[in-house]
Design a protein around this motif. Structure first.
Motif, PDB file in Angstrom:
ATOM      1  N   SER A 128      -1.482  -1.916  10.441  1.00 38.48           N
ATOM      2  CA  SER A 128      -2.144  -2.995   9.744  1.00 38.48           C
ATOM      3  C   SER A 128      -1.699  -3.668   8.912  1.00 38.48           C
ATOM      4  O   SER A 128      -0.572  -3.455   8.064  1.00 38.48           O
ATOM      5  CB  SER A 128      -3.199  -2.197   9.307  1.00 38.48           C
ATOM      6  OG  SER A 128      -4.021  -3.022   8.273  1.00 38.48           O
ATOM      7  N   PRO A 129      -1.473  -4.858   9.095  1.00 40.87           N
ATOM      8  CA  PRO A 129      -0.282  -5.942   8.228  1.00 40.87           C
ATOM      9  C   PRO A 129      -1.383  -6.056   6.417  1.00 40.87           C
ATOM     10  O   PRO A 129      -0.771  -6.061   5.446  1.00 40.87           O
ATOM     11  CB  PRO A 129      -0.365  -7.032   8.558  1.00 40.87           C
ATOM     12  CG  PRO A 129      -1.412  -6.956   9.776  1.00 40.87           C
ATOM     13  CD  PRO A 129      -1.240  -5.996  10.298  1.00 40.87           C
ATOM     14  N   SER A 130      -2.591  -5.637   6.062  1.00 43.06           N
ATOM     15  CA  SER A 130      -2.982  -5.804   5.158  1.00 43.06           C
ATOM     16  C   SER A 130      -3.302  -4.168   4.381  1.00 43.06           C
ATOM     17  O   SER A 130      -3.085  -4.313   3.631  1.00 43.06           O
ATOM     18  CB  SER A 130      -4.362  -5.989   5.962  1.00 43.06           C
ATOM     19  OG  SER A 130      -5.421  -5.477   6.690  1.00 43.06           O
ATOM     20  N   SER A 131      -3.601  -3.256   5.224  1.00 43.23           N
ATOM     21  CA  SER A 131      -3.383  -1.912   4.452  1.00 43.23           C
ATOM     22  C   SER A 131      -2.463  -1.049   4.512  1.00 43.23           C
ATOM     23  O   SER A 131      -1.982   0.342   4.319  1.00 43.23           O
ATOM     24  CB  SER A 131      -4.391  -1.124   5.391  1.00 43.23           C
ATOM     25  OG  SER A 131      -4.441  -1.121   6.250  1.00 43.23           O
ATOM     26  N   LEU A 132      -1.085  -1.309   5.807  1.00 39.08           N
ATOM     27  CA  LEU A 132      -0.209  -0.720   6.417  1.00 39.08           C
ATOM     28  C   LEU A 132      -0.609   0.888   6.893  1.00 39.08           C
ATOM     29  O   LEU A 132       0.162   1.513   6.821  1.00 39.08           O
ATOM     30  CB  LEU A 132       1.077  -0.297   5.143  1.00 39.08           C
ATOM     31  CG  LEU A 132       1.049  -1.512   4.667  1.00 39.08           C
ATOM     32  CD1 LEU A 132       1.864  -0.925   3.335  1.00 39.08           C
ATOM     33  CD2 LEU A 132       2.039  -2.590   5.046  1.00 39.08           C
ATOM     34  N   GLU A 133      -1.844   0.535   7.268  1.00 37.34           N
ATOM     35  CA  GLU A 133      -2.344   2.084   8.478  1.00 37.34           C
ATOM     36  C   GLU A 133      -2.095   2.028   9.628  1.00 37.34           C
ATOM     37  O   GLU A 133      -2.071   0.760   9.850  1.00 37.34           O
ATOM     38  CB  GLU A 133      -4.097   2.009   8.055  1.00 37.34           C
ATOM     39  CG  GLU A 133      -4.383   3.297   8.665  1.00 37.34           C
ATOM     40  CD  GLU A 133      -4.930   3.414  10.161  1.00 37.34           C
ATOM     41  OE1 GLU A 133      -4.596   3.691  10.491  1.00 37.34           O
ATOM     42  OE2 GLU A 133      -5.089   2.035  10.499  1.00 37.34           O
TER      43      GLU A 133
END
Length: 203
Positions: A128-133
């Protein structure tokens, strides 16, 4: 099958020209000496254009963040110093963890393999580019590849098809980035109270 993370040697062998934004993720564990357990998400553009976090878990206070690869350690230390001045209690770290993380910006920054070599999870840029999850994408892509292996022919084609929805979802997550990382937009989102959760102070 390459499942060797952001710094994938399998991906490097298959596609030496692969490019994607990289960060150094650093996380430290401390014995929790804060007055109350809490979770926080910190945005400090002077240290990183990504974010930092803290978690209280099983008697430990965990602090980490994703920082530019160059001078990442210095940025991490500076972030801790700033937060200490705001009341965060750290102490001596029990352990320190670090790894490289990717942050894809578009569909061209996913690379799932070629011919009879395949990549899953963050090795393929699936994060995920928003949370890095990334663990959910690793599981989903691993299952998709397992299903593709049941085909005797066109394994890569089947794998691409089965991960299309996942890749589209991760690309769409870039739309969330301005709402999280632009301080002016974030201010108005927070002010609106949209999707807020009530906190019971008696718990």
């Amino acid at each position: 099958v390459g499942a060797d993370g952001a710094k994938s040697s399998v991906r490097k062998f298959l596609n030496p020209r692969f490019r994607c934004r990289k960060y150094i993720s650093i996380q430290q564990w401390f014995y929790d000496k804060n007055p109350k357990p809490f979770y926080s998400c910190i945005f400090d553009s002077k240290n990183t254009d990504c974010y930092s976090w803290s978690i209280s878990k099983d008697g430990y206070f965990i602090f980490g963040g994703a920082y530019p690869v160059k001078n990442g350690k210095e940025a991490f230390s500076d972030q801790k110093k700033k937060l200490s001045e705001k009341g965060f209690v750290f102490g001596e770290p029990v352990k320190t963890e670090a790894c490289l993380v990717l942050r894809p910006q578009n569909a061209f920054q996913f690379y799932i393999g070629k011919e009879n070599a395949f990549l899953i999870g963050e090795a393929a840029g699936l994060i995920s580019p928003s949370s890095l999850e990334g663990i959910s994408s690793a599981i989903i892509s691993g299952m998709a590849l397992a299903e593709a292996f049941k085909k005797e022919k066109n394994i890569l084609k089947t794998y691409k098809k089965k991960t299309r929805k996942l890749r589209r979802k991760l690309v769409m997550k870039n739309l969330k980035v301005p709402f999280m990382y632009n301080k002016f937009i974030r201010f108005f989102v927070m002010k609106s109270g949209l999707l807020t959760v009530e906190v019971d102070e008696n718990i």
